[in-house]
Write a protein that holds these residues in place. Structure first.
Motif, mmCIF file in Angstrom:
data_model
loop_
_atom_site.group_PDB
_atom_site.id
_atom_site.type_symbol
_atom_site.label_atom_id
_atom_site.label_comp_id
_atom_site.label_asym_id
_atom_site.label_seq_id
_atom_site.Cartn_x
_atom_site.Cartn_y
_atom_site.Cartn_z
ATOM 1 N N GLY A 9 0.840 -1.187 0.000
ATOM 2 C CA GLY A 9 0.000 0.000 0.000
ATOM 3 C C GLY A 9 0.876 1.238 0.000
ATOM 4 O O GLY A 9 2.072 1.175 0.300
ATOM 5 N N ILE A 10 0.302 2.366 -0.350
ATOM 6 C CA ILE A 10 1.039 3.620 -0.301
ATOM 7 C C ILE A 10 1.541 3.858 1.125
ATOM 8 O O ILE A 10 0.823 3.669 2.103
ATOM 9 N N ALA A 11 2.819 4.201 1.252
ATOM 10 C CA ALA A 11 3.469 4.517 2.535
ATOM 11 C C ALA A 11 3.602 3.317 3.466
ATOM 12 O O ALA A 11 3.776 3.487 4.671
ATOM 13 N N THR A 12 3.561 2.106 2.928
ATOM 14 C CA THR A 12 3.794 0.931 3.781
ATOM 15 C C THR A 12 5.277 0.578 3.850
ATOM 16 O O THR A 12 5.685 -0.232 4.691
ATOM 17 N N ILE A 131 5.084 -10.600 -3.443
ATOM 18 C CA ILE A 131 5.425 -10.143 -2.092
ATOM 19 C C ILE A 131 4.670 -8.853 -1.813
ATOM 20 O O ILE A 131 4.677 -7.936 -2.632
ATOM 21 N N VAL A 132 4.025 -8.780 -0.667
ATOM 22 C CA VAL A 132 3.322 -7.561 -0.252
ATOM 23 C C VAL A 132 3.987 -6.997 0.995
ATOM 24 O O VAL A 132 4.228 -7.727 1.965
ATOM 25 N N VAL A 133 4.299 -5.708 0.964
ATOM 26 C CA VAL A 133 4.833 -5.008 2.132
ATOM 27 C C VAL A 133 3.654 -4.379 2.863
ATOM 28 O O VAL A 133 2.913 -3.575 2.300
ATOM 29 N N SER A 134 3.495 -4.756 4.117
ATOM 30 C CA SER A 134 2.331 -4.320 4.898
ATOM 31 C C SER A 134 2.776 -3.617 6.176
ATOM 32 O O SER A 134 3.929 -3.741 6.608
ATOM 33 N N CYS A 135 1.855 -2.872 6.757
ATOM 34 C CA CYS A 135 2.087 -2.271 8.075
ATOM 35 C C CYS A 135 0.732 -1.949 8.695
ATOM 36 O O CYS A 135 -0.309 -2.084 8.043
ATOM 37 N N ARG A 143 2.601 7.763 8.365
ATOM 38 C CA ARG A 143 3.747 7.895 7.460
ATOM 39 C C ARG A 143 3.394 8.760 6.249
ATOM 40 O O ARG A 143 4.190 9.584 5.807
ATOM 41 N N LEU A 144 2.207 8.554 5.706
ATOM 42 C CA LEU A 144 1.798 9.302 4.523
ATOM 43 C C LEU A 144 1.636 10.786 4.846
ATOM 44 O O LEU A 144 2.033 11.650 4.056
#
Length: 230
Positions: A9-12, A131-135, A143-144
């Motif tokens: 996602g954006i900013a993850t 691969i998914v980067v998540s937070c 962060r955004l």
């Protein structure tokens, strides 16, 4: 060679992970970088954007006023689709060209850094793994807001313009949890790259596609023989 999709996602923190992957010697095709290059002044997409969106989204230098264009397309889904229709053909053409160059160099695998991997769904069927980067949701918004100086309304609009992060995680083969420290994220990335390097999938691909190439060449040779030796 095989392909691995990297998204989030954006900013993850996808760009952070992408940089880590590059630092480990893995070739990365960066769709964000390509997207900036294909709209440089004078290029086809640049001309089309001026035609569709008008002079008001351009700076005096001739470059696109990204904040202004972003505000327009993220508040109007039809205009966002119009922009994607202009840019995506050139983006994916460049991606194919870069992938082919890495194939000729004999790379084991290449990572495709694609923010809209699942949304566009144009390359998913060619990928060995995704691969998914998540937070955490709250951390993503925080962060955004810090990174882009958006209002909360603007930041939420950009997050909601993408596929929900939990849905991306459901579709992923591998998830990188990026809510902790840089060191924790790097440890996850190192483990994933080690796992990918242990794969023999590139050998299967070379045999399979090499076989197709040989069949095609043989068919062409037989056709030429039939034409000229009759």
């Amino acid at each position: 060679m095989f392909l691995v999709g990297l998204t989030g996602g954006i900013a993850t923190g996808k760009s952070t992970v992408s940089c880590m992957v590059k630092d480990m010697g893995v070739p990365v095709v960066d769709a964000d970088l390509i997207a900036r290059q294909i709209v440089e002044p004078g290029r086809r997409a640049w001309k089309k954007i001026r035609e569709v969106f008008g002079d008001e989204v351009f700076l005096d230098s001739g470059e696109i006023d990204r904040p202004k264009l972003g505000a327009i397309v993220f508040s109007d889904i039809e205009k966002r689709r119009a922009l994607n229709k202009i840019t995506h053909p050139d983006i994916y053409s460049e991606i194919r060209g870069q992938v082919f160059k890495h194939f000729l160099r004999g790379e084991q695998f290449v990572v495709l850094d694609l923010p809209l991997l699942y949304e566009s769904n144009r390359v998913s069927s060619y990928l060995y793994k995704t691969i998914v980067v998540s937070c955490d949701d709250e951390l993503q918004l925080e962060r955004l807001l810090e990174r882009n100086q958006f209002t909360e309304k603007e930041a939420i609009a950009r997050i909601e313009a993408q596929m929900p992060l939990d849905r991306k995680c459901q579709l992923a083969d591998i998830i990188i949890e990026n809510s902790g420290s840089i060191a924790e994220t790097r440890k996850q990335v190192e483990g994933i790259i080690k796992l990918l390097r242990s794969s023999n999938h590139h050998i299967y691909n070379r045999v399979f596609y090499g076989g197709i190439f040989i069949v095609v060449l043989t068919a062409i040779a037989m056709l030429m023989y039939w034409i000229f030796m009759r």
